[in-house]
Design a protein around this motif. Structure first.
Motif, short mmCIF file in Angstrom:
data_model
loop_
_atom_site.label_atom_id
_atom_site.label_comp_id
_atom_site.label_asym_id
_atom_site.label_seq_id
_atom_site.Cartn_x
_atom_site.Cartn_y
_atom_site.Cartn_z
N VAL A 46 -2.11 37.71 -13.36
CA VAL A 46 -3.06 36.63 -13.07
C VAL A 46 -4.04 37.10 -12.02
N ALA A 47 -5.34 36.93 -12.31
CA ALA A 47 -6.39 37.33 -11.38
C ALA A 47 -6.80 36.19 -10.47
N ALA A 48 -6.72 34.95 -10.97
CA ALA A 48 -7.17 33.79 -10.19
C ALA A 48 -6.57 32.52 -10.75
N ARG A 49 -6.78 31.45 -10.03
CA ARG A 49 -6.42 30.11 -10.50
C ARG A 49 -7.68 29.27 -10.45
N ARG A 53 -14.53 23.45 -20.96
CA ARG A 53 -13.85 23.74 -22.22
C ARG A 53 -13.23 25.12 -22.11
N PRO A 54 -12.22 25.40 -22.94
CA PRO A 54 -11.59 26.72 -22.91
C PRO A 54 -12.57 27.87 -23.13
N ASP A 55 -13.52 27.69 -24.06
CA ASP A 55 -14.47 28.77 -24.32
C ASP A 55 -15.38 29.03 -23.11
N LEU A 56 -15.71 27.99 -22.35
CA LEU A 56 -16.52 28.17 -21.15
C LEU A 56 -15.75 28.94 -20.08
N LEU A 57 -14.45 28.68 -19.98
CA LEU A 57 -13.62 29.44 -19.03
C LEU A 57 -13.55 30.90 -19.45
N ARG A 81 -6.78 34.28 -24.30
CA ARG A 81 -6.03 35.01 -23.26
C ARG A 81 -5.65 34.06 -22.13
N ILE A 82 -6.54 33.12 -21.83
CA ILE A 82 -6.24 32.12 -20.80
C ILE A 82 -5.14 31.18 -21.30
N LYS A 119 -16.85 32.50 -18.51
CA LYS A 119 -17.02 32.61 -17.05
C LYS A 119 -16.13 33.70 -16.45
N TYR A 120 -14.88 33.73 -16.83
CA TYR A 120 -13.92 34.63 -16.18
C TYR A 120 -13.67 35.94 -16.91
#
Length: 115
Positions: A58-61, A69-73, A86-87, A76-77
């Motif tokens: 895990v790189a971050a929270r 939305r999941p695709d925006l995360l 993957r998230i 972004k990350y």
């Protein structure tokens, strides 16, 4: 007799998998279901097992806010909206929409691919 389609696959002219490199199914083997010998078989994707979250670095929270939305995360990350899965894997959810359904939820963000 040589199969011309197989020759093209072997030569790299046709991809050997229908899934792109960002797909969660890339690398998952295909199989052939042959119900009767006199009928063509049906190709299917074998089962993909979600890795245990404890095996994912895990790189971050991230705390979910409105309109996410999941695709925006993923964009972004991880630099690619198609990598939202993957998230989802890092949070042990089957339905990626669960990641952003609850405001304030702390979502584990895995390391980007190749790191």
């Amino acid at each position: 007799m040589t199969d011309p389609v197989q020759l093209l696959i072997d030569a790299g002219a046709i991809p050997s998998t229908p899934f792109g490199p960002a797909s969660r199914y890339n690398g998952v083997p295909l199989a052939l279901l042959q119900r009767r010998p006199d009928q063509p078989g049906q190709v299917y994707v074998k089962r993909r097992f979600i890795p245990a979250p404890s095996r994912i670095a895990v790189a971050a929270r991230h705390a979910v806010t409105a309109q996410e939305r999941p695709d925006l995360l993923g964009a972004k990350y991880l630099g690619d909206p198609l990598l939202y899965w993957r998230i989802a894997d890092a949070n042990a959810v089957v339905d990626p929409n669960e990641l952003t359904d609850t405001l304030g939820r702390r979502v584990a963000i895995p390391l980007p691919p190749g790191m």
